[in-house]
Design a protein around this motif. Structure first.
Motif, mmCIF file in Angstrom:
data_model
loop_
_atom_site.group_PDB
_atom_site.id
_atom_site.type_symbol
_atom_site.label_atom_id
_atom_site.label_comp_id
_atom_site.label_asym_id
_atom_site.label_seq_id
_atom_site.Cartn_x
_atom_site.Cartn_y
_atom_site.Cartn_z
ATOM 1 N N ASN A 38 0.866 -1.193 0.018
ATOM 2 C CA ASN A 38 0.431 0.122 -0.345
ATOM 3 C C ASN A 38 0.783 1.340 -0.001
ATOM 4 N N PHE A 39 2.332 1.589 0.873
ATOM 5 C CA PHE A 39 3.245 2.393 0.622
ATOM 6 C C PHE A 39 3.269 3.187 -0.434
ATOM 7 N N PHE A 40 4.233 1.774 -1.219
ATOM 8 C CA PHE A 40 4.706 1.844 -2.034
ATOM 9 C C PHE A 40 3.824 2.105 -3.335
ATOM 10 N N ALA A 41 2.735 1.322 -3.368
ATOM 11 C CA ALA A 41 1.240 1.548 -4.119
ATOM 12 C C ALA A 41 2.074 0.291 -5.756
ATOM 13 N N VAL A 42 2.800 -0.826 -5.090
ATOM 14 C CA VAL A 42 2.932 -1.850 -5.786
ATOM 15 C C VAL A 42 2.892 -3.055 -5.227
ATOM 16 N N SER A 43 1.802 -4.010 -6.406
ATOM 17 C CA SER A 43 0.825 -5.203 -6.137
ATOM 18 C C SER A 43 2.465 -6.503 -5.115
ATOM 19 N N ILE A 44 1.778 -7.420 -3.895
ATOM 20 C CA ILE A 44 2.601 -7.690 -3.612
ATOM 21 C C ILE A 44 3.504 -8.793 -4.077
ATOM 22 N N ASP A 45 2.909 -9.488 -5.508
ATOM 23 C CA ASP A 45 3.799 -10.193 -6.124
ATOM 24 C C ASP A 45 4.698 -9.420 -7.260
ATOM 25 N N GLU A 55 6.156 3.399 -14.956
ATOM 26 C CA GLU A 55 4.565 2.806 -15.244
ATOM 27 C C GLU A 55 4.885 2.237 -14.136
ATOM 28 N N LEU A 56 5.328 1.677 -13.775
ATOM 29 C CA LEU A 56 4.672 0.964 -12.479
ATOM 30 C C LEU A 56 4.179 2.106 -11.566
ATOM 31 N N GLU A 57 4.986 3.027 -11.134
ATOM 32 C CA GLU A 57 5.328 3.602 -9.921
ATOM 33 C C GLU A 57 3.258 4.782 -10.234
ATOM 34 N N SER A 58 2.886 4.282 -11.681
ATOM 35 C CA SER A 58 1.644 5.343 -12.045
ATOM 36 C C SER A 58 0.773 3.924 -11.695
ATOM 37 N N GLY A 59 0.911 2.867 -11.302
ATOM 38 C CA GLY A 59 -0.370 2.674 -10.926
ATOM 39 C C GLY A 59 -0.249 1.276 -12.393
ATOM 40 N N ASN A 60 0.589 1.179 -13.190
ATOM 41 C CA ASN A 60 0.523 0.103 -14.450
ATOM 42 C C ASN A 60 1.545 -1.465 -13.781
ATOM 43 N N ASP A 61 0.896 -2.037 -12.979
ATOM 44 C CA ASP A 61 1.630 -3.380 -12.342
ATOM 45 C C ASP A 61 1.014 -4.422 -13.229
#
Length: 273
Positions: free
Chosen positions: A60-67, A84-90
């Motif tokens: 939640n803090f880094f807005a990155v999935s656990i996987d 892209e990852l940091e913008s939510g495109n995971d």
């Protein structure tokens, strides 16, 4: 069967993301609600089994999935992919455009096409994200496959007839799963399986894939997006099975056309001489 252990990148990823955000351990620990000692222990890899709450907290803090935190070696990604990852495109959340594939290139900087042999199928399911494993696969440079990432998979079974058992299917890597047209033939790698499947793939609004076969003897089924690891869109297939001269369906269609011609000839009015 010997299991293949997958490398975990959680500790190094947490440190990398913290530094990338310009945070000291003390500042990050305060924002995360942790002690500095606990954060330091996690980043050093000394905490072998963090609690589920810790995984959720960092995600939640880094807005990155656990996987992604666990499986992707983030420092190896390029700047564009990190943004892209940091913008939510995971990729693990929505199929994303994040490239997590290991690739190799030839002298002209063209990507090789890796082939997954039968004996490596179980290993691929466990180590698809391991650069060393991917580097060990047979590679080909095919000039007609440019402008994308391709991989060749051998299929087993008759669920996709008329594509025969034992065919080699070439697939192109799909970055955004949600953009696939309904009924797109794809190679799909699923969690917890020792194999990949070749199916017609349709994206469902509720976050599921519908997987169907060409062979009507096999019933369609759905899988949750969280169970999907990779998707490769069908490009071509090769087989050593020589086709029959004429299929049963084509023979039936030819017979129907002959019957139609015969009926038309019998119903046409005769001219009177």
């Amino acid at each position: 069967m010997k299991s293949v252990n997958q490398k975990i990148f959680f500790a190094s990823n947490i440190k990398f993301l913290r530094i990338r955000q310009g945070l000291s351990q003390e500042a990050a620990a305060e924002k995360l609600g942790l002690t500095r000692a606990k954060l330091a222990s996690i980043e050093a890899g000394n905490t072998k089994a963090p609690q589920p709450e810790d995984y959720l907290n960092f995600s939640n803090f880094f807005a990155v999935s656990i996987d992604t935190l666990l499986k992707v070696n983030l420092p190896l990604l390029g700047e564009l992919k990190l943004r892209e990852l940091e913008s939510g495109n995971d990729v693990f959340i929505k199929g994303g455009n994040l490239r997590v594939l290991a690739i190799s290139v030839d002298k002209s900087n063209n990507e090789h096409v890796e082939y997954v042999p039968i004996k490596a199928k179980a290993g691929y399911a466990a180590s698809y994200a391991d650069p060393e494993f991917i580097a060990s696969l047979p590679k080909y440079s095919l000039p007609h496959l440019q402008g994308g990432t391709y991989r060749i998979f051998p299929i087993v079974g008759d669920s996709m007839l008329p594509i025969p058992d034992g065919s080699d299917v070439t697939g192109s890597y799909v970055e955004d799963w949600t953009a696939l047209p309904a009924g797109t033939p794809c190679i799909v790698l699923l969690k917890g399986q020792q194999d990949f499947v070749f199916k017609l793939v349709s994206w469902l609004p509720e976050g599921q894939f519908l997987l169907s076969s060409l062979n009507p003897a096999y019933r369609p089924y759905t899988v949750a997006v969280e169970e999907v690891l990779e998707v490769w869109k069908f490009h071509a297939y090769s087989t050593r099975v020589f086709p029959d001269g004429q299929s049963d369906l084509s023979m039936v269609m030819a017979a129907i056309k002959d019957l139609e011609r015969h009926v038309r000839s019998c119903t046409q009015p005769r001219s009177l001489d």
